[in-house]
Design a protein around this motif. Structure first.
Motif, mmCIF file in Angstrom:
data_model
loop_
_atom_site.group_PDB
_atom_site.id
_atom_site.type_symbol
_atom_site.label_atom_id
_atom_site.label_comp_id
_atom_site.label_asym_id
_atom_site.label_seq_id
_atom_site.Cartn_x
_atom_site.Cartn_y
_atom_site.Cartn_z
ATOM 1 N N MET A 183 1.269 5.846 9.719
ATOM 2 C CA MET A 183 1.007 4.413 9.857
ATOM 3 C C MET A 183 0.735 3.810 8.482
ATOM 4 S SD MET A 183 -1.784 2.546 12.293
ATOM 5 C CE MET A 183 -1.755 0.789 12.552
ATOM 6 N N LYS A 184 1.357 2.665 8.204
ATOM 7 C CA LYS A 184 1.225 2.037 6.905
ATOM 8 C C LYS A 184 -0.144 1.373 6.749
ATOM 9 C CE LYS A 184 6.049 1.217 5.694
ATOM 10 N NZ LYS A 184 7.017 0.234 5.172
ATOM 11 N N THR A 185 -0.599 1.316 5.493
ATOM 12 C CA THR A 185 -1.852 0.642 5.198
ATOM 13 C C THR A 185 -1.605 -0.858 5.027
ATOM 14 O OG1 THR A 185 -1.605 0.877 2.809
ATOM 15 C CG2 THR A 185 -2.638 2.710 3.982
ATOM 16 N N ILE A 186 -2.704 -1.611 4.942
ATOM 17 C CA ILE A 186 -2.597 -3.051 4.729
ATOM 18 C C ILE A 186 -1.875 -3.350 3.419
ATOM 19 C CG2 ILE A 186 -3.935 -5.144 4.223
ATOM 20 C CD1 ILE A 186 -5.967 -4.268 6.241
ATOM 21 N N PHE A 187 -2.170 -2.565 2.404
ATOM 22 C CA PHE A 187 -1.561 -2.797 1.099
ATOM 23 C C PHE A 187 -0.053 -2.556 1.145
ATOM 24 C CE2 PHE A 187 -5.980 -1.588 0.178
ATOM 25 C CZ PHE A 187 -6.385 -2.721 -0.521
ATOM 26 N N GLU A 188 0.374 -1.507 1.857
ATOM 27 C CA GLU A 188 1.814 -1.228 1.985
ATOM 28 C C GLU A 188 2.506 -2.343 2.762
ATOM 29 O OE1 GLU A 188 1.846 3.653 1.887
ATOM 30 O OE2 GLU A 188 1.415 2.623 3.772
ATOM 31 N N LEU A 189 1.841 -2.842 3.796
ATOM 32 C CA LEU A 189 2.412 -3.954 4.555
ATOM 33 C C LEU A 189 2.527 -5.208 3.693
ATOM 34 C CD1 LEU A 189 0.589 -3.515 7.997
ATOM 35 C CD2 LEU A 189 2.980 -3.014 7.482
ATOM 36 N N LYS A 190 1.533 -5.448 2.843
ATOM 37 C CA LYS A 190 1.608 -6.591 1.931
ATOM 38 C C LYS A 190 2.791 -6.462 0.993
ATOM 39 C CE LYS A 190 -3.329 -7.840 1.721
ATOM 40 N NZ LYS A 190 -3.199 -9.213 2.213
ATOM 41 N N GLN A 191 3.016 -5.253 0.488
ATOM 42 C CA GLN A 191 4.148 -5.027 -0.405
ATOM 43 C C GLN A 191 5.472 -5.253 0.322
ATOM 44 O OE1 GLN A 191 3.308 -1.050 -1.738
ATOM 45 N NE2 GLN A 191 2.054 -1.741 -3.469
ATOM 46 N N ASP A 192 5.558 -4.794 1.587
ATOM 47 C CA ASP A 192 6.775 -5.006 2.377
ATOM 48 C C ASP A 192 7.017 -6.496 2.597
ATOM 49 O OD1 ASP A 192 7.112 -2.312 2.507
ATOM 50 O OD2 ASP A 192 6.296 -2.085 4.533
ATOM 51 N N ILE A 222 6.356 -7.681 10.491
ATOM 52 C CA ILE A 222 5.450 -7.031 9.544
ATOM 53 C C ILE A 222 4.171 -7.846 9.380
ATOM 54 C CG2 ILE A 222 5.156 -6.303 7.143
ATOM 55 C CD1 ILE A 222 8.152 -5.693 7.098
ATOM 56 N N LYS A 223 4.330 -9.174 9.324
ATOM 57 C CA LYS A 223 3.154 -10.047 9.153
ATOM 58 C C LYS A 223 2.209 -9.925 10.344
ATOM 59 C CE LYS A 223 1.773 -14.749 7.910
ATOM 60 N NZ LYS A 223 0.677 -14.835 8.882
ATOM 61 N N ALA A 224 2.775 -9.803 11.546
ATOM 62 C CA ALA A 224 1.945 -9.657 12.739
ATOM 63 C C ALA A 224 1.141 -8.359 12.677
ATOM 64 C CB ALA A 224 2.816 -9.694 13.991
ATOM 65 N N GLN A 225 1.801 -7.273 12.210
ATOM 66 C CA GLN A 225 1.090 -6.000 12.056
ATOM 67 C C GLN A 225 -0.014 -6.117 11.005
ATOM 68 O OE1 GLN A 225 4.313 -3.374 11.032
ATOM 69 N NE2 GLN A 225 4.769 -2.847 13.151
ATOM 70 N N HIS A 226 0.332 -6.777 9.898
ATOM 71 C CA HIS A 226 -0.638 -6.957 8.817
ATOM 72 C C HIS A 226 -1.853 -7.760 9.280
ATOM 73 C CE1 HIS A 226 -2.312 -9.588 5.664
ATOM 74 N NE2 HIS A 226 -2.312 -8.485 4.921
ATOM 75 N N ASP A 227 -1.597 -8.871 9.964
ATOM 76 C CA ASP A 227 -2.686 -9.735 10.418
ATOM 77 C C ASP A 227 -3.594 -9.023 11.403
ATOM 78 O OD1 ASP A 227 -1.637 -11.648 8.808
ATOM 79 O OD2 ASP A 227 -0.732 -12.845 10.412
ATOM 80 N N GLN A 228 -2.987 -8.193 12.268
ATOM 81 C CA GLN A 228 -3.780 -7.456 13.248
ATOM 82 C C GLN A 228 -4.685 -6.430 12.552
ATOM 83 O OE1 GLN A 228 -1.505 -5.449 16.267
ATOM 84 N NE2 GLN A 228 -3.287 -4.463 17.178
#
Length: 377
Positions: free
Chosen positions: A1-10, A56-62
């Motif tokens: 599972m990706k971290t918040i930081f990885e999701l931000k980079q994506d 991706i943004k939805a995953q990040h926000d959650q």
């Protein structure tokens, strides 16, 4: 599972692709040579990229919401143990800072503080190391120097005077007193120290969190203290902190045929008031070189204590590239803790969260005449 930081980079990567596609659509829409089918394909690509971005943004926000909710849970435990109350209070300060939320007044009160002090009690504390960490950086000067935490500190340059005395026996000290004055005033020089805090540590026990952060902060401050005290090229305004400064401190140099000769001559050159409690700060490499020269092929000296060889206690530090000999009680480190600041810092490139402290300190060599530098001629 990706971290918040990885999701931000994506999100950043896909966002750049979306913008690039939109720019391309705008450019080709005005070109009659571009077919409508090509434009439709670009629009389709843009829509697909936007859909990916939204997912991706939805995953990040959650994940961000879950992390914030976790941080906002009260970690300020109910205990009657005064020591544990302090640990819990510090843990709450760290978590509140990392979560960008206000620190409650009872947290400061548990530290014997109040909200107006901005947590000034945080830095001077000493905690038990409860987690396995990397070896801590050490400032060897703290073993023999005076260390204080007083705002706007001014002290006498020498500790005492005799009522029936109108002179100081050591003429170098007398000249220095005349040139520099009877008192030493400590200034405020800013330094920022960052302690990396992973999510695992942040959500761990209060004791582990506080121990991890404090140990890293102390290491950072010790590294800074040692650096300025032995700086060969001090920063502007910090010249007075270094034993090697030739502009304001100007510690006397004593030379010898070799380093052993220089050190022993430097000790002899000190006034007896300073020689009595003198210590030698030098690199281990220099000491090994001295032993190699003195031993002349035998191994007897290698087992001897450095004090037996050089006549005074020796403290090894790689920062002392030129041996410093003297009474180190005539050097003092002072922290101004009246307005210590702490804040959160994120390094998105490295994906690390930092608990950052801004502190003010000063290092004063109260009497240069209490020290000597030993150099090979």
């Amino acid at each position: 599972m990706k971290t918040i930081f990885e999701l931000k980079q994506d999100m950043t990567t896909i966002g750049n692709q979306i913008q690039k596609t939109k720019d391309e659509i705008s450019q080709k829409a005005a070109d009659p040579a571009v077919s409508v089918d090509d434009l439709n394909q670009l629009n389709k690509t843009s829509a697909e990229l936007q859909q990916r971005f939204d997912i991706i943004k939805a995953q990040h926000d959650q994940m961000e919401a879950e992390q914030k909710a976790s941080l906002e849970k009260s970690n300020f435990t109910v205990t009657e143990d005064p020591k544990q109350k302090v640990v819990d209070a510090k843990a709450e300060i760290i978590r509140a800072t990392m979560g960008n939320r206000q620190i409650k007044e009872d947290v400061f009160q548990a530290l014997g503080d109040d909200g107006t002090s901005k947590g000034g009690k945080f830095l001077p504390s000493t905690m038990t190391n409860d987690i396995i960490a990397e070896p801590l950086v050490k400032n060897q000067l703290r073993e023999n120097e005076v260390v204080t935490q007083i705002t706007n500190l001014t002290i006498p340059r020498i500790s005492f005077m005799l009522d029936d005395d109108d002179f100081i026996e050591d003429m170098e000290t007398a000249k220095e007193m005349k040139a520099k004055g009877d008192s030493v005033t400590f200034g405020r020089f800013k330094t920022k120290v960052k302690a990396g805090v992973s999510e695992t540590i942040l959500h761990g026990t209060n004791t582990n969190l506080v121990s991890h952060v404090e140990n890293n902060l102390r290491s950072g401050l010790a590294a800074k203290e040692r650096k300025v005290s032995f700086a060969t090229a001090p920063k502007a305004g910090e010249e007075h902190m270094s034993f090697y400064d030739k502009t304001t401190v100007n510690v006397k140099e004593v030379t010898g045929d070799d380093l052993y000769d220089a050190i022993t001559k430097a000790l002899a050159d000190l006034h007896e008031d300073y020689r009595e409690n003198a210590k030698i700060y030098m690199t281990f490499a220099d000491y090994v070189s001295i032993i190699k020269t003195l031993s002349n092929g035998t191994t007897n000296l290698y087992s001897a204590q450095p004090e037996q060889i050089l006549g005074k206690p020796v403290v090894f530090t790689d920062a002392a590239i030129t041996p410093v000999i003297g009474d180190f009680s005539y050097a003092q480190l002072n922290y101004d803790i009246s307005d210590v600041l702490y804040e959160q810092y994120k390094d998105y490139d490295k994906g690390i969260n930092y608990f950052m402290v801004t502190a003010w300190f000063d290092h004063q060599i109260k009497l240069a005449s209490a020290f000597r530098l030993a150099k090979k001629a």
